[in-house]
Structures are given as structure tokens and as C-alpha cells.
Motif scaffolding. Structure first.
Motif, PDB file in Angstrom:
ATOM      1  N   VAL A  39     -28.971   0.009  36.578  1.00  0.00           N
ATOM      2  CA  VAL A  39     -30.155  -0.428  35.797  1.00  0.00           C
ATOM      3  C   VAL A  39     -30.431   0.773  34.711  1.00  0.00           C
ATOM      4  CG1 VAL A  39     -32.551  -1.009  35.305  1.00  0.00           C
ATOM      5  CG2 VAL A  39     -31.276  -2.299  37.386  1.00  0.00           C
ATOM      6  N   ARG A  40     -30.342   0.258  33.535  1.00  0.00           N
ATOM      7  CA  ARG A  40     -30.643   1.432  32.231  1.00  0.00           C
ATOM      8  C   ARG A  40     -32.486   0.826  32.031  1.00  0.00           C
ATOM      9  NH1 ARG A  40     -27.314  -0.231  28.542  1.00  0.00           N
ATOM     10  NH2 ARG A  40     -25.875   1.715  29.218  1.00  0.00           N
ATOM     11  N   VAL A  41     -33.208   1.735  31.944  1.00  0.00           N
ATOM     12  CA  VAL A  41     -34.478   1.336  31.602  1.00  0.00           C
ATOM     13  C   VAL A  41     -34.744   2.187  30.024  1.00  0.00           C
ATOM     14  CG1 VAL A  41     -36.884   1.993  32.342  1.00  0.00           C
ATOM     15  CG2 VAL A  41     -35.255   1.693  33.985  1.00  0.00           C
ATOM     16  N   THR A  42     -35.277   1.498  29.361  1.00  0.00           N
ATOM     17  CA  THR A  42     -35.651   1.764  27.936  1.00  0.00           C
ATOM     18  C   THR A  42     -37.186   1.541  27.610  1.00  0.00           C
ATOM     19  OG1 THR A  42     -34.639  -0.053  26.926  1.00  0.00           O
ATOM     20  CG2 THR A  42     -33.127   1.754  27.110  1.00  0.00           C
ATOM     21  N   ILE A  43     -37.431   2.364  26.784  1.00  0.00           N
ATOM     22  CA  ILE A  43     -39.032   2.374  25.955  1.00  0.00           C
ATOM     23  C   ILE A  43     -38.690   1.989  24.582  1.00  0.00           C
ATOM     24  CG2 ILE A  43     -39.365   4.578  26.056  1.00  0.00           C
ATOM     25  CD1 ILE A  43     -42.261   3.973  26.450  1.00  0.00           C
ATOM     26  N   ASN A  44     -39.739   1.334  24.050  1.00  0.00           N
ATOM     27  CA  ASN A  44     -39.350   1.387  22.693  1.00  0.00           C
ATOM     28  C   ASN A  44     -37.872   0.808  22.075  1.00  0.00           C
ATOM     29  OD1 ASN A  44     -42.016   1.951  22.177  1.00  0.00           O
ATOM     30  ND2 ASN A  44     -41.738   4.260  22.108  1.00  0.00           N
ATOM     31  N   GLU A  45     -37.376  -0.168  22.961  1.00  0.00           N
ATOM     32  CA  GLU A  45     -36.025  -0.598  22.549  1.00  0.00           C
ATOM     33  C   GLU A  45     -34.900   0.152  22.689  1.00  0.00           C
ATOM     34  OE1 GLU A  45     -36.228  -3.282  19.275  1.00  0.00           O
ATOM     35  OE2 GLU A  45     -37.954  -4.614  20.185  1.00  0.00           O
ATOM     36  N   THR A  46     -35.149   1.616  22.182  1.00  0.00           N
ATOM     37  CA  THR A  46     -33.849   2.616  22.293  1.00  0.00           C
ATOM     38  C   THR A  46     -33.802   3.550  23.054  1.00  0.00           C
ATOM     39  OG1 THR A  46     -35.149   3.402  20.369  1.00  0.00           O
ATOM     40  CG2 THR A  46     -33.685   1.784  19.687  1.00  0.00           C
ATOM     41  N   ASN A  47     -35.037   4.153  23.544  1.00  0.00           N
ATOM     42  CA  ASN A  47     -35.181   5.532  24.099  1.00  0.00           C
ATOM     43  C   ASN A  47     -34.819   5.312  25.713  1.00  0.00           C
ATOM     44  OD1 ASN A  47     -35.557   6.687  21.555  1.00  0.00           O
ATOM     45  ND2 ASN A  47     -37.620   6.480  21.803  1.00  0.00           N
ATOM     46  N   GLN A  48     -33.871   5.774  26.297  1.00  0.00           N
ATOM     47  CA  GLN A  48     -33.494   5.670  27.644  1.00  0.00           C
ATOM     48  C   GLN A  48     -34.478   6.666  28.370  1.00  0.00           C
ATOM     49  OE1 GLN A  48     -29.603   5.324  28.868  1.00  0.00           O
ATOM     50  NE2 GLN A  48     -29.977   6.564  30.729  1.00  0.00           N
ATOM     51  N   LEU A  49     -35.118   6.023  29.376  1.00  0.00           N
ATOM     52  CA  LEU A  49     -36.152   6.689  30.207  1.00  0.00           C
ATOM     53  C   LEU A  49     -35.257   7.237  31.567  1.00  0.00           C
ATOM     54  CD1 LEU A  49     -39.169   4.615  29.966  1.00  0.00           C
ATOM     55  CD2 LEU A  49     -39.090   6.794  28.902  1.00  0.00           C
ATOM     56  N   GLY A  50     -35.025   8.431  31.999  1.00  0.00           N
ATOM     57  CA  GLY A  50     -34.466   8.873  32.801  1.00  0.00           C
ATOM     58  C   GLY A  50     -33.037   8.312  32.998  1.00  0.00           C
ATOM     59  N   ASP A  51     -32.331   8.588  34.268  1.00  0.00           N
ATOM     60  CA  ASP A  51     -30.961   8.216  34.288  1.00  0.00           C
ATOM     61  C   ASP A  51     -30.827   6.808  34.475  1.00  0.00           C
ATOM     62  OD1 ASP A  51     -30.387  10.893  34.183  1.00  0.00           O
ATOM     63  OD2 ASP A  51     -30.537  11.298  36.065  1.00  0.00           O
TER      64      ASP A  51
END
Length: 196
Positions: A39-51
Motif C-alpha cells: 500500500v502506498r499512502v498519499t496526502i493531498n493526492e501527490t505527497n507520499q507519507l512514509g514508505d
């Protein structure tokens, strides 16, 4: 309940850059790399949070979605050192708070709590079949957090945060991800199926 109102945010006296955002949306996107789901987690559609996260287990148990717990704790409890670290919202202007509340011990404690809760949740079909967190788990949570600012939160606050997180966790599993909206002022967490 009165205590909760008096101390709604632990970071209200800090600059916005050191506050957990009062409203934010996070996308959980399944990415296939080999045989394991990740799973990839992103905030504001573009900024990845963590690995990018996988289950770190030989058995697929969906722990790859566990960041939902951290964001839900931030929303319901106003506390999540892990969220602060991932969002780069540590309170560095106050070295004592940065070290004692937002530092390694606090983040390790939150990760350990997430795992303790997860072990109970798996036995209870991720709380689908039970609207209660065991008294033992709630006692352990209170004991493990007694040195942190979140100690003022009640067992009921923790139970609400946990059950909210797992309601969303089940949606993420069922739909292979999605977008989750967090509103700290209303203590609301809302799931939305991600558009293709």
C-alpha cells in the motif's frame, strides 16, 4: 468529557507548521510488487507519507493498511507521534516536547499499541463481530501511555478511536484501498471509495 473539551488539541499553542492538520484526506492505494500486496499512502493526492507498506508477515492479514490507526488516533485523540513524524509536524520549536512527546519513545509506543490492538482485532474479525475493546487491552494502553500527554484521554476515548479506525480498516480491505477524510474538529473519519 470536560477534560477532553479543555484539552482538545495538544498542539494548539504551536505554529500551524507544528500542528496536526485540522482536516486532511489520505489515499490508500494498493500497489502490486511481486506476490505481496503493498500500500502506498498519499496526502493531498501527490505527497507520499512514509514508505510503501506490506504486511511484513508470511500471512496476509492486511497490516499494510495500519497507518489508518495512526491517523484515526490523531483525529479522535488529538495524539499520534507517528502521524507527526510522517507529516513532518513534530514540535521542534520546543525541544522538551519534541524529545518527550514527539520523539522515538513516543512513536515506538504508538506502534507497539497498534500491534497489541491489532492482535485482539484479528481474533474479533477486525471488530466486525464486537463493538468492545477488551478491558485488558484498554488497561495496557493506559499503562503504556501514562508518561505521555495522551494520558488525559479516557479508556472510552481510546475505544472510540480504535473502533472508528477498524471500521475504516474494514472498508479499505473490502475495496483494496480508498480515500479517507479526517476532521479533527468534529472527530470524524469518513471513508470514500477511490475513483479509478
Amino acid at each position: 468529557m470536560e477534560q477532553r473539551k479543555q484539552n482538545k488539541y495538544f498542539d494548539e499553542n504551536y505554529s500551524p507548521s507544528e500542528q496536526i492538520p485540522r482536516a486532511f484526506s489520505v489515499a490508500f492505494e494498493e500497489v502490486k510488487t511481486g506476490k505481496k500486496g503493498e500500500v502506498r499512502v498519499t496526502i493531498n493526492e501527490t505527497n507520499q507519507l512514509g514508505d510503501i507498506i506490506n504486511d511484513n508477515s508470511s500471512v496476509s492479514d492486511y497490516y499494510r493498511y495500519h497507518d489508518i490507526f495512526h491517523y484515526s488516533f490523531a483525529t479522535i485523540l488529538g495524539w499520534s507521534p507517528c502521524t507527526r513524524a510522517m507529516m513532518k509536524r513534530k514540535r521542534k520549536s520546543d525541544p522538551v516536547t519534541d524529545e518527550n512527546e514527539d520523539g522515538a519513545r513516543a512513536t515506538i509506543t504508538e506502534e507497539a499499541l497498534s500491534m497489541i490492538i491489532f492482535n485482539e482485532a484479528k481474533r474479533k474479525n477486525y471488530f466486525l463481530d464486537s463493538a468492545k475493546v477488551s478491558k485488558t487491552t484498554l488497561r495496557i494502553i493506559k499503562e503504556m501511555t501514562e508518561n505521555f500527554e495522551v494520558k488525559v484521554r479516557t479508556s472510552q476515548d481510546w475505544e472510540k478511536a480504535i473502533l472508528t479506525a477498524y471500521r475504516i480498516f474494514r472498508h479499505l480491505i473490502s475495496n483494496n484501498g480508498g480515500v479517507v477524510h479526517f476532521d479533527l474538529s468534529m472527530q470524524k473519519v469518513i471513508y470514500q471509495i477511490q475513483a479509478n
